[in-house]
Design a protein around this motif. Sequence first.
Motif, PDB file in Angstrom:
ATOM      1  N   VAL A  62       2.354 -10.803  -3.293  1.00 10.19           N
ATOM      2  CA  VAL A  62       1.823  -9.568  -2.878  1.00 10.19           C
ATOM      3  C   VAL A  62       1.001  -8.961  -3.874  1.00 10.19           C
ATOM      4  CG1 VAL A  62       1.974  -7.402  -1.413  1.00 10.19           C
ATOM      5  CG2 VAL A  62       3.595  -9.314  -0.913  1.00 10.19           C
ATOM      6  N   THR A  63      -0.293  -8.687  -3.714  1.00 10.71           N
ATOM      7  CA  THR A  63      -1.160  -8.005  -4.554  1.00 10.71           C
ATOM      8  C   THR A  63      -1.615  -6.547  -4.444  1.00 10.71           C
ATOM      9  OG1 THR A  63      -3.138  -8.850  -3.663  1.00 10.71           O
ATOM     10  CG2 THR A  63      -2.267  -9.931  -5.513  1.00 10.71           C
ATOM     11  N   SER A  64      -1.313  -6.173  -3.028  1.00  7.95           N
ATOM     12  CA  SER A  64      -1.567  -4.705  -2.601  1.00  7.95           C
ATOM     13  C   SER A  64      -0.853  -4.631  -1.310  1.00  7.95           C
ATOM     14  CB  SER A  64      -3.093  -4.802  -2.243  1.00  7.95           C
ATOM     15  OG  SER A  64      -3.335  -3.462  -2.153  1.00  7.95           O
ATOM     16  N   ALA A  65      -0.547  -3.347  -1.275  1.00  5.86           N
ATOM     17  CA  ALA A  65      -0.023  -2.621   0.061  1.00  5.86           C
ATOM     18  C   ALA A  65      -0.606  -1.506   0.277  1.00  5.86           C
ATOM     19  CB  ALA A  65       1.668  -2.405  -0.042  1.00  5.86           C
ATOM     20  N   THR A  66      -1.688  -1.282   1.401  1.00  2.09           N
ATOM     21  CA  THR A  66      -2.640  -0.365   1.470  1.00  2.09           C
ATOM     22  C   THR A  66      -2.356   0.194   2.885  1.00  2.09           C
ATOM     23  OG1 THR A  66      -4.290  -1.797   0.312  1.00  2.09           O
ATOM     24  CG2 THR A  66      -5.313   0.026   1.510  1.00  2.09           C
ATOM     25  N   ASN A  67      -2.258   1.722   2.549  1.00  2.76           N
ATOM     26  CA  ASN A  67      -2.014   2.386   3.900  1.00  2.76           C
ATOM     27  C   ASN A  67      -3.401   2.974   4.584  1.00  2.76           C
ATOM     28  OD1 ASN A  67      -1.172   4.489   5.702  1.00  2.76           O
ATOM     29  ND2 ASN A  67      -1.654   6.054   4.050  1.00  2.76           N
ATOM     30  N   VAL A  68      -3.569   2.694   5.658  1.00  2.00           N
ATOM     31  CA  VAL A  68      -4.729   2.964   6.436  1.00  2.00           C
ATOM     32  C   VAL A  68      -4.711   4.398   6.790  1.00  2.00           C
ATOM     33  CG1 VAL A  68      -6.270   2.626   8.331  1.00  2.00           C
ATOM     34  CG2 VAL A  68      -5.243   0.627   7.355  1.00  2.00           C
ATOM     35  N   ILE A  77      -0.911   1.734  -1.613  1.00  2.00           N
ATOM     36  CA  ILE A  77       0.612   2.538  -1.863  1.00  2.00           C
ATOM     37  C   ILE A  77       1.197   1.604  -2.895  1.00  2.00           C
ATOM     38  CG2 ILE A  77       2.858   2.967  -0.994  1.00  2.00           C
ATOM     39  CD1 ILE A  77       1.496   2.808   1.711  1.00  2.00           C
ATOM     40  N   TRP A  78       0.971   0.346  -3.047  1.00  6.70           N
ATOM     41  CA  TRP A  78       1.521  -0.541  -4.290  1.00  6.70           C
ATOM     42  C   TRP A  78       0.442  -1.492  -4.552  1.00  6.70           C
ATOM     43  CZ3 TRP A  78       6.288   1.246  -1.939  1.00  6.70           C
ATOM     44  CH2 TRP A  78       7.317   1.180  -2.663  1.00  6.70           C
ATOM     45  N   ARG A  79       0.509  -1.972  -5.863  1.00  4.15           N
ATOM     46  CA  ARG A  79      -0.325  -3.072  -6.194  1.00  4.15           C
ATOM     47  C   ARG A  79       0.555  -3.772  -7.490  1.00  4.15           C
ATOM     48  NH1 ARG A  79      -5.166  -0.242 -10.174  1.00  4.15           N
ATOM     49  NH2 ARG A  79      -3.747   0.108 -12.030  1.00  4.15           N
ATOM     50  N   ARG A  80      -0.184  -5.083  -7.357  1.00  2.19           N
ATOM     51  CA  ARG A  80       0.423  -5.891  -8.503  1.00  2.19           C
ATOM     52  C   ARG A  80      -0.448  -5.733  -9.753  1.00  2.19           C
ATOM     53  NH1 ARG A  80      -0.804 -10.515 -11.204  1.00  2.19           N
ATOM     54  NH2 ARG A  80       0.945 -11.678 -11.797  1.00  2.19           N
ATOM     55  N   ARG A  81       0.235  -5.437 -11.132  1.00  7.66           N
ATOM     56  CA  ARG A  81      -0.520  -5.379 -12.080  1.00  7.66           C
ATOM     57  C   ARG A  81      -1.406  -6.433 -12.398  1.00  7.66           C
ATOM     58  NH1 ARG A  81       2.665  -2.812 -16.915  1.00  7.66           N
ATOM     59  NH2 ARG A  81       2.554  -0.731 -15.429  1.00  7.66           N
ATOM     60  N   PRO A  82      -2.695  -6.423 -12.720  1.00  3.08           N
ATOM     61  CA  PRO A  82      -3.587  -7.613 -12.956  1.00  3.08           C
ATOM     62  C   PRO A  82      -2.890  -8.404 -14.147  1.00  3.08           C
ATOM     63  CG  PRO A  82      -4.783  -5.727 -12.610  1.00  3.08           C
ATOM     64  CD  PRO A  82      -3.439  -5.162 -12.831  1.00  3.08           C
ATOM     65  N   GLY A  83      -3.344  -9.684 -14.101  1.00  2.00           N
ATOM     66  CA  GLY A  83      -2.595 -10.567 -15.067  1.00  2.00           C
ATOM     67  C   GLY A  83      -2.033 -11.649 -14.605  1.00  2.00           C
ATOM     68  N   GLU A  84      -1.706 -12.807 -15.179  1.00  2.00           N
ATOM     69  CA  GLU A  84      -1.126 -14.035 -14.595  1.00  2.00           C
ATOM     70  C   GLU A  84       0.242 -14.168 -15.374  1.00  2.00           C
ATOM     71  OE1 GLU A  84      -1.796 -16.852 -13.054  1.00  2.00           O
ATOM     72  OE2 GLU A  84      -3.825 -16.265 -12.093  1.00  2.00           O
ATOM     73  N   GLY A  85       0.588 -13.283 -16.137  1.00  2.00           N
ATOM     74  CA  GLY A  85       1.970 -13.443 -16.657  1.00  2.00           C
ATOM     75  C   GLY A  85       3.107 -12.781 -16.006  1.00  2.00           C
ATOM     76  N   VAL A  88       4.468  -7.543 -12.392  1.00  2.00           N
ATOM     77  CA  VAL A  88       4.822  -6.014 -12.395  1.00  2.00           C
ATOM     78  C   VAL A  88       4.153  -5.085 -11.191  1.00  2.00           C
ATOM     79  CG1 VAL A  88       4.767  -3.817 -13.846  1.00  2.00           C
ATOM     80  CG2 VAL A  88       5.075  -6.093 -14.952  1.00  2.00           C
ATOM     81  N   PHE A  89       4.840  -4.834 -10.512  1.00  2.00           N
ATOM     82  CA  PHE A  89       4.239  -4.041  -9.279  1.00  2.00           C
ATOM     83  C   PHE A  89       4.517  -2.439  -9.491  1.00  2.00           C
ATOM     84  CE2 PHE A  89       5.862  -8.019  -8.174  1.00  2.00           C
ATOM     85  CZ  PHE A  89       4.972  -8.618  -7.284  1.00  2.00           C
ATOM     86  N   GLU A  90       3.151  -1.897  -9.122  1.00  3.01           N
ATOM     87  CA  GLU A  90       3.214  -0.384  -9.362  1.00  3.01           C
ATOM     88  C   GLU A  90       2.940   0.164  -8.173  1.00  3.01           C
ATOM     89  OE1 GLU A  90       0.631  -0.631 -13.673  1.00  3.01           O
ATOM     90  OE2 GLU A  90      -0.511  -0.858 -11.538  1.00  3.01           O
ATOM     91  N   THR A  91       3.289   1.297  -8.142  1.00  3.33           N
ATOM     92  CA  THR A  91       3.227   2.213  -7.018  1.00  3.33           C
ATOM     93  C   THR A  91       2.459   3.558  -7.049  1.00  3.33           C
ATOM     94  OG1 THR A  91       4.265   3.419  -5.226  1.00  3.33           O
ATOM     95  CG2 THR A  91       5.263   3.277  -7.417  1.00  3.33           C
ATOM     96  N   SER A  92       1.549   4.180  -6.289  1.00  4.10           N
ATOM     97  CA  SER A  92       1.072   5.560  -6.375  1.00  4.10           C
ATOM     98  C   SER A  92       2.052   6.640  -6.385  1.00  4.10           C
ATOM     99  CB  SER A  92      -0.012   5.664  -5.191  1.00  4.10           C
ATOM    100  OG  SER A  92       0.493   5.552  -4.008  1.00  4.10           O
ATOM    101  N   GLY A  93       3.028   6.443  -5.615  1.00  2.00           N
ATOM    102  CA  GLY A  93       4.065   7.226  -5.526  1.00  2.00           C
ATOM    103  C   GLY A  93       3.991   8.174  -4.443  1.00  2.00           C
TER     104      GLY A  93
END
Length: 419
Positions: free
Chosen positions: A351-357, A370-378, A381-386
């Motif tokens: 999952v690369t993004s969870a987006t609220n409409v 709301i969430w996104r995967r931090r860019p990069g192939e390694g 890491v998943f980050e949230t807007s909070g």
Amino acid sequence: MAEIVARIHPIIVKSMDMTKIAGLNNAQLANQLLAFLDSDEAATPDLSPLDRQRVVTELVNDIKGLGPIEPLLLDPEISDILINGMDSVYIERRGRLERVDVRFRDRQHLLHIAQRIAGQVGRRVDESSPMVDARLADGSRVNIIIPPLALDGAAISIRRFVIRGVSLPDMAEREVLSSAMADLFRVAVKARINILISGGTGAGKTTFLNALSREIDDSERLVTIEDAAELQLQQPHVIRLETRTMSAEGTGRVTMQDLLVNTLRMRPDRIIVGEVRGAEANEMLQAMNTGHPGSMCTLHANTPRDALTRLENMLMMGGSDMPLPALRRQIAASIDLIVQLTRMRSGHRCVTSATNVVGIENDVVTTEEIWRRRPGEGQHVFETSGRQPSWMDAVDAVNMRESVLAALQNDPRIGETET
């Protein structure tokens, strides 16, 4: 072995009663073939017991199964089988394509296998109908295209579903998403949020939809609509519908739109559409917005914004005479959450993004990630807007606000530097 099988197969067809063979199971047929190999009629060279067994296995696969590709269908690690003519076969294993040493006797042998696949599901493939979508008994999806459209012989693409019974925690363990994201998606399903799953071909949309569906309560009545049945819902009250292509006489076609219209009369609690790709988008959105909350569907798109644009295009292509601002208001009122999946270059799906409409502003659908995967192939890491999603009222209705707030605190914030 292949030469021996190719020589013996036509002898078997002439010598043995094929109508009786059709009533035998694989073990019974193998016993008869072993006895046949000992006869003078078979005229087989001296073979070791192991080689005799290999010949019998290949003959059984040829007569009762799908020939040389039968062993590939038994390998649980293979997710795709791609046949590009009689002597070019590739498989996908753990997200990587590799060529395998599988060959067909000739083009007619390959065409016979293609016709057998189509015949198993009541379809036909020949010069007058050279393309077909079908599915195997295990739910695997098959696409077949034969000459004259396929210049190098029949091309067969088999998409298998090797992950069965996968759950959101399983996906978190495989780093498809984070545990906190899994908690949020679980709450979204319980709160009956309308979810659109977006991604490219092979991104894992159907697998993710299966995982989401496991969170639906067993008391609900579900109706699934698909072009080729792939969903594996675990609930007891599920009605599975599948479209039908046009017959050779040009009649009998049943579209996704036809099934959606009929589904609205079947008293579903939720509607789950395998993939929205055309005029049925209008009926799907209306169902989401008029009494069927918690419905889900998938769509081909590379980003959440592209997914919304595709929905607009499908609504317009469906013949809707509504102005574009009205169509966008319908989309904003129907879709609550967009989950974007991507297949990385390494073959890893996540999952690369969870987006609220959020809603509509200046005739444009507004969204918030709301969430996104931090860019990069390694490292994954998943980050949230909070930030709390706009559908917290639905969360409150099922008393799960604390679960959402806890999930929003567990992952690093978007924009924070990695430690």
